[in-house]
Design an enzyme around this catalytic site. Structure first.
Site, mmCIF file in Angstrom:
data_model
loop_
_atom_site.group_PDB
_atom_site.id
_atom_site.type_symbol
_atom_site.label_atom_id
_atom_site.label_comp_id
_atom_site.label_asym_id
_atom_site.label_seq_id
_atom_site.Cartn_x
_atom_site.Cartn_y
_atom_site.Cartn_z
ATOM 1 N N HIS A 1 0.827 -1.206 0.000
ATOM 2 C CA HIS A 1 0.000 0.000 0.000
ATOM 3 C C HIS A 1 0.864 1.261 0.000
ATOM 4 O O HIS A 1 0.574 2.225 -0.712
ATOM 5 C CB HIS A 1 -0.920 -0.012 1.223
ATOM 6 C CG HIS A 1 -1.765 1.211 1.350
ATOM 7 N ND1 HIS A 1 -2.841 1.462 0.518
ATOM 8 C CD2 HIS A 1 -1.698 2.265 2.204
ATOM 9 C CE1 HIS A 1 -3.399 2.619 0.863
ATOM 10 N NE2 HIS A 1 -2.719 3.123 1.886
ATOM 11 N N GLU A 2 1.929 1.241 0.823
ATOM 12 C CA GLU A 2 2.769 2.425 0.948
ATOM 13 C C GLU A 2 3.572 2.682 -0.323
ATOM 14 O O GLU A 2 3.815 3.835 -0.681
ATOM 15 C CB GLU A 2 3.727 2.258 2.142
ATOM 16 C CG GLU A 2 3.046 2.208 3.487
ATOM 17 C CD GLU A 2 2.356 3.535 3.815
ATOM 18 O OE1 GLU A 2 2.851 4.588 3.365
ATOM 19 O OE2 GLU A 2 1.319 3.511 4.498
ATOM 20 N N LEU A 3 4.002 1.643 -0.992
ATOM 21 C CA LEU A 3 4.788 1.825 -2.215
ATOM 22 C C LEU A 3 3.936 2.317 -3.375
ATOM 23 O O LEU A 3 4.456 2.910 -4.323
ATOM 24 C CB LEU A 3 5.471 0.510 -2.598
ATOM 25 C CG LEU A 3 6.592 0.016 -1.674
ATOM 26 C CD1 LEU A 3 7.122 -1.323 -2.159
ATOM 27 C CD2 LEU A 3 7.731 1.032 -1.607
ATOM 28 N N ALA B 1 8.778 14.740 16.303
ATOM 29 C CA ALA B 1 8.448 15.972 17.024
ATOM 30 C C ALA B 1 8.488 17.184 16.104
ATOM 31 O O ALA B 1 7.619 18.072 16.176
ATOM 32 C CB ALA B 1 9.418 16.153 18.194
ATOM 33 N N ARG C 1 7.865 17.229 12.966
ATOM 34 C CA ARG C 1 6.729 17.148 12.053
ATOM 35 C C ARG C 1 5.471 17.778 12.658
ATOM 36 O O ARG C 1 4.652 18.356 11.945
ATOM 37 C CB ARG C 1 6.479 15.687 11.687
ATOM 38 C CG ARG C 1 5.398 15.472 10.651
ATOM 39 C CD ARG C 1 5.286 14.000 10.282
ATOM 40 N NE ARG C 1 6.503 13.550 9.617
ATOM 41 C CZ ARG C 1 7.237 12.515 10.025
ATOM 42 N NH1 ARG C 1 6.867 11.837 11.096
ATOM 43 N NH2 ARG C 1 8.321 12.177 9.368
ATOM 44 N N GLY D 1 5.399 5.772 8.283
ATOM 45 C CA GLY D 1 4.685 5.145 9.385
ATOM 46 C C GLY D 1 5.478 4.076 10.106
ATOM 47 O O GLY D 1 4.899 3.270 10.833
ATOM 48 N N GLY E 1 8.595 4.975 11.749
ATOM 49 C CA GLY E 1 9.534 5.610 12.672
ATOM 50 C C GLY E 1 9.348 5.182 14.110
ATOM 51 O O GLY E 1 10.295 4.742 14.777
ATOM 52 N N LEU E 2 8.126 5.301 14.628
ATOM 53 C CA LEU E 2 7.879 4.955 16.025
ATOM 54 C C LEU E 2 7.914 3.444 16.241
ATOM 55 O O LEU E 2 8.255 2.980 17.331
ATOM 56 C CB LEU E 2 6.535 5.531 16.472
ATOM 57 C CG LEU E 2 6.462 7.063 16.504
ATOM 58 C CD1 LEU E 2 5.089 7.521 16.957
ATOM 59 C CD2 LEU E 2 7.546 7.644 17.417
#
Length: 436
Positions: free
Chosen positions: A221-223, A338, A340, A395, A397-398
């Site tokens: 989905h992301e690509l 942060a 962002r 989506g 990073g965390l």
């Protein structure tokens, strides 16, 4: 399972027989002196009476006297033997000197010298065990063995059989794709720890498979978004009317390629953190100021572009123990997140705590709703669902931060910040160090 039960029974029977023999022989060895003394006390009266009867009799008449006068009145086997058949050992010679006779055959045979020439010995043998008594003894042992076998079968073999069968069925079902199956064993099961290990393995495999499935769906989905933009931009380059905007389109294409490269990089990092190795959790002692400076330098241009001020609070420890590469990635992801969302200010602090260290990142943005504070650490979760290059992100990073914390035997949590936005607290285990 029948073979298993038979093997258990055979092993138990052999162990039972071996243990019985071992106990019998051990007790016989340990209590030999006690048994010898009891046997001596039991027969010395009879030996005295026989000596009193036979000593006055001439050697050549003793055999007839024993046959006619003694044997009918004694429940013992009496006969005369020559000294050549005795061949007494040194220990028997000592017993003969101390007691006046020799005890042999597990205290069933007694030998005593008689006076006169030629030299003679009296052999007294206790009555043998009747055949019926032997059969009764063997029958009793057999019955006891059968009782023990039944008890072993009912109380141990059958429950183990049942539990192993349940474990086997769970394994087969899991091999067929049922990842939700678990082994249900009794709390009193002898192989409960095996079932618990299986369930832990099943939980881990199920989580990994589900995570891989979600990751695969999310990646596709992301690509799709940057690839769709690239495809659209390639089409624009092929049209004459957009030649004047060629440089801008190429710039956008390079940005999309950069987004794809960043996403692939994050995917590789996340995949590696999903399979921890010794390299991931191996901590080193680093200089705090150098480490923070290098990490924050990578995000300085993003903060400047958005007009966000990044500050590091005082009271930093001189050194900390961490994995430089992965903890730097976690810090960078937290600060980028942060930047962002911050309105204009970010504060970063690092301090020792009883369990190790705390890395805190505060911002003055909108914060995170309590209902979303657990969900944001899952891969490909973005609360704003933005897809633009400036704030969208992949989506991951965390999710990477959470993996890094787990690799350091730590935790990550989010709460309200004193600045009005979100506070992210990354804790990991290590020995606290003194604060400058």
């Amino acid at each position: 399972m029948l073979k298993f039960t038979i093997r258990i029974f055979v092993v138990a029977a052999i162990a039972y027989i071996a243990a019985s023999q071992l106990v019998n022989r051990s007790l016989g060895y340990l209590l030999d002196s006690v048994s010898a003394d009891l046997s001596y006390q039991a027969v010395r009266g009879q030996m005295y009476a026989l000596h009193k009867e036979l000593d006055p009799i001439a050697p050549e008449s003793r055999a007839a006297f024993i046959r006619d006068a003694l044997r009918p009145h004694y429940g013992l086997e009496l006969k005369l033997v020559t000294p050549e058949r005795i061949e007494a050992t040194e220990q028997e010679k000592e017993d003969l000197a101390a007691r006046g006779f020799i005890m042999r055959d597990e205290y069933n045979t007694y030998l005593a010298p008689l006076p006169g020439e030629p030299r003679q010995w009296l052999e007294m043998r206790l009555p043998g065990e009747p055949m019926l008594e032997k059969w009764i003894t063997w029958g009793a042992w057999l019955a006891l063995s059968m009782v023990l076998a039944v008890v072993l079968l009912l109380l141990w073999a059958l429950p183990v059989w049942r539990d192993l069968d349940a474990l086997r069925n769970a394994t087969l079902r899991m091999g067929q794709g049922d990842l939700g199956v678990r082994a249900r064993l009794s709390h009193f099961s002898g192989i409960r720890h095996v079932g618990e290990s299986f369930n832990q393995m099943a939980e881990r495999i199920s989580a990994l498979v589900e995570n891989q499935r979600s990751l695969t769906n999310a990646v596709s989905h992301e690509l799709r978004t940057p690839l769709a933009r690239l495809s659209f931009e390639v089409d624009l380059l092929g049209q004459e009317k957009f030649q004047a905007r060629r440089d801008q389109i190429l710039h956008d294409m390079r940005a999309d390629i950069g987004e794809l490269e960043a996403m692939v990089d994050e995917l590789l990092v996340y995949a590696r953190l999903e399979r921890p190795t010794d390299d991931i959790v191996k901590q080193e002692t680093v200089d705090v100021r150098d480490w923070l400076g290098e990490a924050l330098a990578q995000v300085a241009h993003q903060a400047d572009a958005r007009g966000v001020l990044c500050q590091v609070r005082d009271g930093l420890p001189a050194h900390v123990q961490l994995h430089p590469r992965y903890m730097s990635r976690a810090l960078l992801n937290l600060v980028q997140n942060a930047v962002r969302y911050a309105a204009g200010r970010i504060e970063i602090s690092l301090r020792g705590c009883p369990a190790g260290y705390e890395l805190i990142v505060d911002d003055d943005g909108p914060g995170v709703a309590p209902a979303d504070r657990e969900r944001i650490f899952e891969p490909f979760i973005r609360l704003d669902e933005s897809r633009d290059r400036g704030t969208g992100g992949a989506g991951l990073g965390l999710a990477i931060v959470k993996r890094v914390a787990a690799g350091h035997q730590g935790t990550i949590e989010v709460c309200d910040s004193p600045l009005g936005g979100a506070r992210f607290i990354l804790r990991w285990r290590s020995a606290p160090v003194a604060v400058d």
